[in-house]
Write a protein that holds these residues in place. Sequence first.
Motif, PDB file in Angstrom:
ATOM      1  N   LEU A   1       0.466  -0.981   2.907  1.00 32.25           N
ATOM      2  CA  LEU A   1      -0.537  -0.106   2.298  1.00 32.25           C
ATOM      3  C   LEU A   1      -1.857  -0.192   3.056  1.00 32.25           C
ATOM      4  O   LEU A   1      -2.474   0.829   3.378  1.00 32.25           O
TER       5      LEU A   1
ATOM      6  N   CYS B   1      -3.452   3.011   5.053  1.00 37.61           N
ATOM      7  CA  CYS B   1      -4.741   3.528   4.589  1.00 37.61           C
ATOM      8  C   CYS B   1      -5.747   3.536   5.740  1.00 37.61           C
ATOM      9  O   CYS B   1      -6.496   4.517   5.923  1.00 37.61           O
TER      10      CYS B   1
ATOM     11  N   ARG C   1      -5.690   4.074  -3.047  1.00 38.05           N
ATOM     12  CA  ARG C   1      -5.317   2.695  -2.762  1.00 38.05           C
ATOM     13  C   ARG C   1      -5.514   1.836  -4.009  1.00 38.05           C
ATOM     14  O   ARG C   1      -4.668   1.003  -4.347  1.00 38.05           O
TER      15      ARG C   1
ATOM     16  N   ALA D   1      -2.724   2.590  -6.290  1.00 38.23           N
ATOM     17  CA  ALA D   1      -1.477   2.028  -5.757  1.00 38.23           C
ATOM     18  C   ALA D   1      -1.360   0.545  -6.032  1.00 38.23           C
ATOM     19  O   ALA D   1      -0.245   0.029  -6.238  1.00 38.23           O
TER      20      ALA D   1
ATOM     21  N   TRP E   1       1.093   4.849  -3.756  1.00 37.68           N
ATOM     22  CA  TRP E   1       1.589   3.981  -2.676  1.00 37.68           C
ATOM     23  C   TRP E   1       2.520   4.754  -1.766  1.00 37.68           C
ATOM     24  O   TRP E   1       2.354   4.755  -0.547  1.00 37.68           O
TER      25      TRP E   1
ATOM     26  N   VAL F   1       1.726   5.613   2.199  1.00 33.81           N
ATOM     27  CA  VAL F   1       2.492   4.976   3.274  1.00 33.81           C
ATOM     28  C   VAL F   1       3.446   5.938   3.975  1.00 33.81           C
ATOM     29  O   VAL F   1       3.853   5.674   5.105  1.00 33.81           O
TER      30      VAL F   1
END
Length: 141
Positions: free
Chosen positions: A7, A11, A29, A32, A111, A115
Amino acid sequence: MTALGRLTGECAWLVTNGVLPAGLVTRNRRIAEAALRPWTPVFVHGDLHVSHVFVDGDEITSVIDWSEASQGDACYDLATLTLGHEEHLAELLDGYGTEVEEDVIRGWWSWRCLVAARWLIEHGFDPDSPGAEFDVLRARM
């Protein structure tokens, strides 16, 4: 690599390369991170989408494409099944049979979208097309 490490890297890539605004990435984020909690491993499909589930009326008759099956978080399968279809989340959870935290499902949505974006872009897919990953991320704002 851990889920948190993946992650973090994705990001950073999204922001550094100007793919998405920093605020959108930061917000998602944080969302997530709700998914990255301790969970009991169960057998999961790993790529559970509506197109992999066959039904006859109200009865599930089969589930196909088990190529990504493994031990994992049951909430990830629920999140994948409802990704982009938040309007069906409450109904799915009502029929699931055990208590599930909706924030965890939303965490897995964020998430997965964060990703997956780089891979999609690098392989000729458009995560910014209507209803795709970037729309899911924007819906969390």
